[in-house]
Design an enzyme around this catalytic site. Sequence first.
Site, PDB file in Angstrom:
ATOM      1  N   LYS A  90       0.851  -1.213   0.000  1.00  0.00           N
ATOM      2  CA  LYS A  90       0.000   0.000   0.000  1.00  0.00           C
ATOM      3  C   LYS A  90       0.877   1.250   0.000  1.00  0.00           C
ATOM      4  O   LYS A  90       0.678   2.168  -0.795  1.00  0.00           O
ATOM      5  CB  LYS A  90      -0.896   0.008   1.220  1.00  0.00           C
ATOM      6  CG  LYS A  90      -1.429   1.376   1.642  1.00  0.00           C
ATOM      7  CD  LYS A  90      -2.383   1.327   2.790  1.00  0.00           C
ATOM      8  CE  LYS A  90      -1.972   2.005   4.035  1.00  0.00           C
ATOM      9  NZ  LYS A  90      -1.707   3.390   4.156  1.00  0.00           N
ATOM     10  N   ASN A  91       1.885   1.273   0.889  1.00  0.00           N
ATOM     11  CA  ASN A  91       2.650   2.513   1.069  1.00  0.00           C
ATOM     12  C   ASN A  91       3.719   2.728   0.016  1.00  0.00           C
ATOM     13  O   ASN A  91       4.375   3.777   0.006  1.00  0.00           O
ATOM     14  CB  ASN A  91       3.208   2.574   2.492  1.00  0.00           C
ATOM     15  CG  ASN A  91       2.085   2.766   3.507  1.00  0.00           C
ATOM     16  OD1 ASN A  91       0.955   3.081   3.145  1.00  0.00           O
ATOM     17  ND2 ASN A  91       2.386   2.534   4.763  1.00  0.00           N
ATOM     18  N   CYS A  98      -5.824  12.345  12.337  1.00  0.00           N
ATOM     19  CA  CYS A  98      -6.634  11.120  12.383  1.00  0.00           C
ATOM     20  C   CYS A  98      -6.490  10.545  13.787  1.00  0.00           C
ATOM     21  O   CYS A  98      -5.886  11.152  14.672  1.00  0.00           O
ATOM     22  CB  CYS A  98      -6.163  10.141  11.313  1.00  0.00           C
ATOM     23  SG  CYS A  98      -4.534   9.492  11.655  1.00  0.00           S
ATOM     24  N   ARG A 115      -0.940  14.653  12.712  1.00  0.00           N
ATOM     25  CA  ARG A 115      -0.440  14.484  11.333  1.00  0.00           C
ATOM     26  C   ARG A 115      -0.179  15.840  10.643  1.00  0.00           C
ATOM     27  O   ARG A 115      -0.717  16.136   9.586  1.00  0.00           O
ATOM     28  CB  ARG A 115      -1.422  13.644  10.505  1.00  0.00           C
ATOM     29  CG  ARG A 115      -1.929  12.380  11.122  1.00  0.00           C
ATOM     30  CD  ARG A 115      -0.878  11.296  11.326  1.00  0.00           C
ATOM     31  NE  ARG A 115      -0.324  10.730  10.129  1.00  0.00           N
ATOM     32  CZ  ARG A 115      -0.820   9.669   9.489  1.00  0.00           C
ATOM     33  NH1 ARG A 115      -1.920   9.125   9.909  1.00  0.00           N
ATOM     34  NH2 ARG A 115      -0.227   9.184   8.425  1.00  0.00           N
ATOM     35  N   ASP A 149       3.852   0.936  12.242  1.00  0.00           N
ATOM     36  CA  ASP A 149       2.621   0.335  11.717  1.00  0.00           C
ATOM     37  C   ASP A 149       2.378  -1.073  12.231  1.00  0.00           C
ATOM     38  O   ASP A 149       1.288  -1.614  12.070  1.00  0.00           O
ATOM     39  CB  ASP A 149       2.643   0.319  10.181  1.00  0.00           C
ATOM     40  CG  ASP A 149       2.535   1.724   9.628  1.00  0.00           C
ATOM     41  OD1 ASP A 149       2.810   1.917   8.441  1.00  0.00           O
ATOM     42  OD2 ASP A 149       2.213   2.642  10.413  1.00  0.00           O
ATOM     43  N   ARG A 187      -8.742  -0.574   4.037  1.00  0.00           N
ATOM     44  CA  ARG A 187      -7.925   0.513   3.472  1.00  0.00           C
ATOM     45  C   ARG A 187      -6.514   0.030   3.184  1.00  0.00           C
ATOM     46  O   ARG A 187      -5.796   0.612   2.369  1.00  0.00           O
ATOM     47  CB  ARG A 187      -7.869   1.695   4.436  1.00  0.00           C
ATOM     48  CG  ARG A 187      -9.214   2.308   4.711  1.00  0.00           C
ATOM     49  CD  ARG A 187      -9.110   3.654   5.345  1.00  0.00           C
ATOM     50  NE  ARG A 187      -8.367   4.590   4.517  1.00  0.00           N
ATOM     51  CZ  ARG A 187      -8.388   5.909   4.719  1.00  0.00           C
ATOM     52  NH1 ARG A 187      -9.091   6.408   5.711  1.00  0.00           N
ATOM     53  NH2 ARG A 187      -7.687   6.712   3.935  1.00  0.00           N
TER      54      ARG A 187
HETATM   55  C1  EPZ Z   1       3.738   7.179   6.335  1.00  0.00           C
HETATM   56  O1  EPZ Z   1       2.931   8.198   6.894  1.00  0.00           O
HETATM   57  C2  EPZ Z   1       2.838   5.962   6.203  1.00  0.00           C
HETATM   58  N1  EPZ Z   1       1.717   6.248   5.307  1.00  0.00           N
HETATM   59  C3  EPZ Z   1       2.301   5.573   7.586  1.00  0.00           C
HETATM   60  O2  EPZ Z   1       1.525   4.377   7.419  1.00  0.00           O
HETATM   61  C4  EPZ Z   1       3.479   5.268   8.498  1.00  0.00           C
HETATM   62  O3  EPZ Z   1       2.993   4.988   9.797  1.00  0.00           O
HETATM   63  C5  EPZ Z   1       4.415   6.488   8.557  1.00  0.00           C
HETATM   64  O4  EPZ Z   1       4.823   6.850   7.214  1.00  0.00           O
HETATM   65  C6  EPZ Z   1       5.659   6.215   9.385  1.00  0.00           C
HETATM   66  O5  EPZ Z   1       6.349   5.134   8.855  1.00  0.00           O
HETATM   67  C7  EPZ Z   1       1.926   6.164   3.971  1.00  0.00           C
HETATM   68  O6  EPZ Z   1       3.019   5.876   3.513  1.00  0.00           O
HETATM   69  C8  EPZ Z   1       0.732   6.429   3.089  1.00  0.00           C
HETATM   70  P1  EPZ Z   1       5.672  10.621   8.547  1.00  0.00           P
HETATM   71  P2  EPZ Z   1       3.473   9.731   6.951  1.00  0.00           P
HETATM   72  O7  EPZ Z   1       5.551  11.860   7.746  1.00  0.00           O
HETATM   73  O8  EPZ Z   1       4.218  10.023   5.715  1.00  0.00           O
HETATM   74  C9  EPZ Z   1       5.362  13.844  12.018  1.00  0.00           C
HETATM   75  C10 EPZ Z   1      -0.360   3.014   7.565  1.00  0.00           C
HETATM   76  O9  EPZ Z   1      -0.983   2.497   8.497  1.00  0.00           O
HETATM   77  N2  EPZ Z   1       5.317  14.839  10.926  1.00  0.00           N
HETATM   78  O10 EPZ Z   1       6.914   9.824   8.491  1.00  0.00           O
HETATM   79  O11 EPZ Z   1       2.334  10.602   7.304  1.00  0.00           O
HETATM   80  C11 EPZ Z   1       4.072  13.010  12.055  1.00  0.00           C
HETATM   81  O12 EPZ Z   1       3.064  13.693  12.774  1.00  0.00           O
HETATM   82  C12 EPZ Z   1       0.122   4.452   7.695  1.00  0.00           C
HETATM   83  O13 EPZ Z   1      -0.091   2.441   6.477  1.00  0.00           O
HETATM   84  C13 EPZ Z   1       5.370  16.191  11.242  1.00  0.00           C
HETATM   85  O14 EPZ Z   1       5.442  16.563  12.411  1.00  0.00           O
HETATM   86  O15 EPZ Z   1       4.459   9.629   8.181  1.00  0.00           O
HETATM   87  C14 EPZ Z   1       4.510  11.757  12.752  1.00  0.00           C
HETATM   88  O16 EPZ Z   1       4.509  11.973  14.147  1.00  0.00           O
HETATM   89  C15 EPZ Z   1      -0.203   5.047   9.059  1.00  0.00           C
HETATM   90  N3  EPZ Z   1       5.313  17.108  10.236  1.00  0.00           N
HETATM   91  C16 EPZ Z   1       5.950  11.566  12.259  1.00  0.00           C
HETATM   92  O17 EPZ Z   1       6.373  12.854  11.761  1.00  0.00           O
HETATM   93  C17 EPZ Z   1       5.231  16.729   8.913  1.00  0.00           C
HETATM   94  O18 EPZ Z   1       5.209  17.617   8.030  1.00  0.00           O
HETATM   95  C18 EPZ Z   1       6.084  10.542  11.140  1.00  0.00           C
HETATM   96  O19 EPZ Z   1       5.300  10.985  10.060  1.00  0.00           O
HETATM   97  C19 EPZ Z   1       5.191  15.348   8.616  1.00  0.00           C
HETATM   98  C20 EPZ Z   1       5.243  14.419   9.634  1.00  0.00           C
END
Ligand code: EPZ
Length: 416
Positions: free
Chosen positions: A22-23, A116, A121, A305, A397
């Site tokens: 998915k990712n 969410c 996020r 995850d 999803r």
């Molecule tokens: C990706 O989300 C994945 N989703 C998530 O999988 C996964 O949990 C996550 O990476 C971490 O590995 C997809 O790939 C579609 P991040 P993403 O930006 O990109 C903070 C699933 O179940 N942050 O690495 O949103 C954020 O709040 C999903 O498949 C900021 O503060 O993750 C979080 O605490 C859930 N500011 C941390 O960084 C930003 O601008 C990691 O977020 C961006 C992120």
Amino acid sequence: MEYLEIEGGNPLCGEVRIQGSKNAALPILSAVILHRGTTILRNCPKIIDVLYMLEILKGFGCLVSWEGEALVIDASSLKDCRVAECYGRQMRSSIMLLGSLLGRMREAFVSYPGGCVIGARPIDIHLEALEKLGAAFLEEPCGLRAVCEKPAGIALRLPFPSVGATENVILLAAAAEGTTVLENAAREPEIGELCRFLNSMGAKIRGTGTNRLVIDGVKEFHDTEFTIMPDRIVAGTYMLMTAAAGGDVLLREVPLEQLGSVRDVLEQMGIKQEAGEGMLRIQSKGHPKSIPKLMTRPYPGFPTDLQSPLLAALSLAKGTSIIEETIFEARFKIVEELCRMGAEIRVEGQTAEIRGVKGLRGAELTARELRGGAALVLAAAAAEGISRIYQYHYIARGYENIIRDLQSLGSVVKST
Ligand code: EPZ
């Protein structure tokens, strides 16, 4: 109300083929619009988030069709750069269309990707990084407008290795003027897959798999056919499910090289593993061992995850385990549901203490997000008696067909 009904307590025995990631599929579908031509994708998982993404691409003007198992997308002529509100709101990962829309159309309009269940996020890291490449953002009442007249390569460093922000930078930099050097890039395998996909359509990206990417922007791309890698999180979910419910399960098309930290945890839990070419056999009898302390970490650490599925599996371990969630601020929401099944879990801030119990009992449960929902399925399969999981659409999803997969492992599961 619809529910999934699982009769737990039976060891899992059988084989499951792991679906496409998915990712990896989601950022690749975003990247497709960089090319004024046709892309063929194989092993793209048929999950709700992919279907949402395809509707968004059609809204831009892409022609989308399935030819057997292959997904064919023609992005020759795009007429719109707005992410349809109804899908944008449903799927926060639509934010990763910013980079490719700016790379192709020089403008974009996305709805604010709300928070969410697992956290606020925010997207500050995305916006700051894209501004460095020349983007400008305008907050409007129902969404975020972005323009980028002339994307220009630059050297930049992310304050945190955000997966989505890394993907957005790659997508815009691939079509920018000049070279971008991205430091502290996320190293999740899905980033590497996006880079491999982009390079297959003519991009020039070096450093794949490292936290330093060098991207030479190109003016145009070419048609490509690409097969998406298997989903390491789905594989990890079934590995942990077997550890919890017991049994003898053969997983096929497993990305073994991406599951080092998960295999280490199963090793600590005393679970027998036999690896073969893209295959993994998991054998588990009785209660797993507890894990003294585990922290979720950016790749190659233990993936956030799989934190909820691990939490559910450790509810049945011999002894007490500690899990610290370091990535998202609210990812222990399923503790309440697990405790209703008889689990003994105490949460303090970002740390959960799990005292293993002799058994879990079936209960009426409610899923509230994707991976938490998968963890409830895991707990229900391991519990004695019948469980009903409401709101299980969240699971679809990310899991193509968890009912089909569990039934192929001999589990008694049905949906209303
Ligand atoms: C990706 O989300 C994945 N989703 C998530 O999988 C996964 O949990 C996550 O990476 C971490 O590995 C997809 O790939 C579609 P991040 P993403 O930006 O990109 C903070 C699933 O179940 N942050 O690495 O949103 C954020 O709040 C999903 O498949 C900021 O503060 O993750 C979080 O605490 C859930 N500011 C941390 O960084 C930003 O601008 C990691 O977020 C961006 C992120």
